[in-house]
Structure formats: structure tokens, C-alpha cells
Design an enzyme around this catalytic site. Sequence first.
Site, PDB file in Angstrom:
ATOM      1  CB  SER A 143      -0.966  -0.034   1.191  1.00  0.00           C
ATOM      2  OG  SER A 143      -1.899   1.006   1.114  1.00  0.00           O
ATOM      3  CG  ASP A 299      -2.666  -0.329  -2.635  1.00  0.00           C
ATOM      4  OD1 ASP A 299      -2.509   0.813  -2.153  1.00  0.00           O
ATOM      5  OD2 ASP A 299      -3.342  -1.208  -2.074  1.00  0.00           O
ATOM      6  CG  ASP A 301      -5.804   0.977  -0.808  1.00  0.00           C
ATOM      7  OD1 ASP A 301      -4.941   1.881  -0.807  1.00  0.00           O
ATOM      8  OD2 ASP A 301      -5.745   0.002  -0.038  1.00  0.00           O
TER       9      ASP A 301
END
Length: 570
Positions: A143, A299, A301
Site C-alpha cells: 500500500s 496501490d 486504494d
Amino acid sequence: MLSNATASLQFKKWIARCNDAERVDLDKLDKSQIEDAFYRELAFGTGGLRGKLGFGPNRLNDYTVGKATQGLADYLNQYFDNPTVVLCRDTRHGSERFVRRTAEVLAGNGIKSYLFERVEPTPALSFAVRELGCSAGVNITASHNPAAYNGYKVYGADGCQITVEAAEAIQAAIDSVDCFDGVKDMPFENALDEGFVRWVPESVLDRYIEETLGVSSGEDCSALRIVYTPLHGVGLECVSRVLEGIGVADVATVDEQCIRDGEFPTCPYPNPEVREALELGLDYCDRVRPDLLLATDPDTDRVGIAVPHAGEYKLLTGNEVGLLLLDFLASKESETGVDMAREVACTTIVSAPMADDIARTRGFELRRTLTGFKFIGEQVGVLESEGREGDFLMGFEESYGYLAGTSVRDKDAVVASMLICELAAHWKKLGLDLYEAMEHLYETYGFWSSALLGQAYEGPEGASDMAAMMSGLREHAPENIGGTAVAERIDYAQGAPMPVVNPTDEPQCLPEADVLEFRLADGSRVLFRPSGTEPKAKAYVFAKGADRAESEAKLAALVADAKSILGGTR
């Protein structure tokens, strides 16, 4: 879990079993590095694995990835008939190698996998799990962590990150695997030839984009000017397609950060929550003067934003963006004439308290879950099981994660980027920038100031020291924090009723969690919890006042006490 005393034995085992090239790197480690890399194994939790790259059981490497995948494969073969898995990766060091290693071990256990041919966002993986009817998904990503980290994020058949029960069962399976002798695999090319590895059809990504655009509010965004940066990650393709789909034609990309590079050379900590990660984008803003800066993490998100106000670009927090979106989407739904009492929004117990006030005013149900977006995703599943999937309004968490629509069951910076643009276009038509729009919410619902604090607990003694801090806080709970009396203490360790505004049914019971919440006499809140992904304890501090000055003064007093508690000195 390995003890400090066994670290040297583990090191000798790895020295004996590794190949010559790996042995050279192991020989370079000093005593403290050996202790940290070998004193324990990486723990597998609801977020899977996350850790620094390197050799040893407390690092991400081919051996620990192989061992984790063998445990996952054993679990899947036990609970599913003919299981299948979707695999994805980001731009980090080792991601391509690890995703192939995952496919090899799954194939060695007779499990077929679908592999994205190129790097794609985490929410695309969540979508693909359900779209392809798979048993699980694995994304190789850490992440927003720095370049030294990577991770192994696991999803269930519902498209959510795995449940606590599934994580415990997979951990038990992993514990029985020897990383050198207990892993079954098949060479990647053989797995490809024999049909155990298949490429995810391009149509799946097209469907993801289509479903994302289907959540659009319909606001005219043609007059918006945007600067966008993917922070060296995977967001450029999907975010660009979605912005084009809603008519945003004037998009300037931060070219240096469009280069996919796991070293993150222009932002060593690629987290859109941190101003330093956005500095290059802000430099672009000074030249281009857009209506909005969008920055997605590696990533994709999470998304952070900056907006022009009074001649400079101001960053809004994850809580502020979540509140603006919540109010905006509720207003849009209300205009359609739907019964707002049936609408359900979700946030977490550590996210903005103002969401309660918006829910009361707008008339929808607001559910607060435990920290971790998987719990918000699970609530979408609960609504779906009740035939109420269409009643999901949105979900958000304070750490820059947002979701609307139900085809993805995790935070989604692609749909969030689209909705934030529509939000900005809406307020621009009313003559306000998003900073001024947030001021409008404060004037309407009350002024809140907030802070997120972290105290590192690293090394062999870190976990026990952090546990001792939380234990001490339970045994000697403060009667006041920052000079304000504690009115209520909620200990989530034994489970607790889900906090709900405007409930339409009996509240659900939350799973057990190592979280303590203190609600103060003036409405302020302070929560403490260990991080689920990093060796640190966190405190979430929320202070309410009659105006900004009062809320900030209260916040300063609460933060001072919270820091002392985190450090074990109060």
C-alpha cells in the site's frame, strides 16, 4: 512466534539452506539486524502479511511468500471444491517475483489462478474476485509504506479482505509449513502451459471501469481543471479512464510520478496522508492553478487532495473529504425522492464524529465498524444478504479510504477520485471551493479538530511493551483527559454493540478488538489501539468546540495527554 533466544538458531538454519547468492547477503547482517529479521515470523492477519524486504522469517522474501501461499492453499483446498484465486501486484520491489511465486505454489497444490498481466489497483482485484467467481484473491502490495516494505494482502470470495476467523485458520495452516521443505510448487511456465495460470481477461477491467462510472452522481465536470499524481504507483490507467468518462478533459499529470518505480524516488513515503508525498504535485499546482489536486497511493486504494483557497493550496484530511462526500451523496439521494431512512452509510469507530450529526440531520442510518475497511465491505455484504444492496450510500474511513457502489468491497481511490471531482464541480457552481465547503459543514454541524498520533514499538520487545501499555490503560483508566472528564469508556476487547445512528434494527455486535474509546463530557473522543500493519500504537483524538479556536485549544490539551499515555508516562 519465535523467541529472541532462537534467533541465532534460525539464522544458522537459513544460512545452511539458502543458496550461495542469498548466503552472501545474510553474511552482511550485523547482530541487531539478525535479531530483528529472525526473532519471529511475520504474523498473518486479516490484512495478510506486511513487512520489510530481506532474508529471515520476519521479512518478505521468496521463502516467506512461499510458506504463506502453501498455508493459503491448504486452507482453500480444505474449505472449497476446485478453488481458484485472482492475483494482482503493484510497482514495488519484488512484487512481480512474489506474484509469480504465489502462482507457482498455488499450481503445485492443484489450484488455478487468474493473474493480471500488468499492475492494477487493489480495488480492481476486489472486483475481479467476485466478477470471476473466485474463492480468494491475493495482491502483492504494501500500500502506502516506504520502499523497504512489501506485503501479501488476501481477499475472500466476497471481495473483502479476509475475516478474523479465516485469518486464524490460514495462520494455523501456515504454522505447520516448513518454508524450505514443506512448500509444493510448479515452475511458472509449466503452470502457464498446463492451464493452472490464466491471464485475467481485459473485459474484467473494462467491467470494473463501467461499474465505477455507474456510481457517478451526474455532475457536469467539464469545467474542472485537475492535477493528478499516482505517486509512482498503479493508478494512472484506471483513474485516467474514469476521469475521461465523466468529462474531465483538463488533466495535468505529474509526469515524474507517473513513472512506475518501487523506489519512490520523488516521495520516499508515498502516503497521500503525508504532505511530503504531495509536494511535487503542489509544485505543479502552483504553475497550473487547477481546481483540485488528486494523489492516489501506490496501490490506488487511498486518495488525498489539495484545493485552492485564498491564493494557496490547502490539504483536506481524510475525515474532511469523507464528510464532504457523505453530505454530498446524501443530498443527491434525497433529491431523487428515496426514503432516506432506508439508506445506510458506514464509517469506523475511529473516524469523524461529525458523521453522526450529518446522519441525524439527513435522516439516514450510519453504522460504525471496527478499524479496517474490510468491516465496511462486510456491511455491504450484510445489506446484500437482506436484499438491500441498493440501500448502501457510501463508506469512508479516516485514513483516506472511500467507497461508493457495491461491486467493490474495499476502499477504492478510483471511484473516490471520480466522486471528489463531482463534489468539487458541485461546490464550484455554488461559488465555493472545497475548503470553503468544509467550513460550511463546520458552521452547520459544529467545529471539530482532530489528530492522529503514533508511538513506535519496534524490535524484539516492542510487541510486549505495546501490550503492557494497553493493559495499563485498562487497569488504570484516566478519569479525565486534557482536563475534561471522561463520561464513558468503551472497551472493544470483549466485543461491543455496533454504534449506530438512526438504527432500523437491533445493532449488530462488533468482533473483539484491542481498542479503548474514551468519550468525554463535552462530546470529545479519544481512542487507543495497536496498529494492525505497523509496530506502533495509535491514538485518535477528536475535540469539539463552539468555534475553530476553541476546538483547537481543546485538541492541544487532549493531544498532550494522549502522547503521554502512548508513551506509558501518564
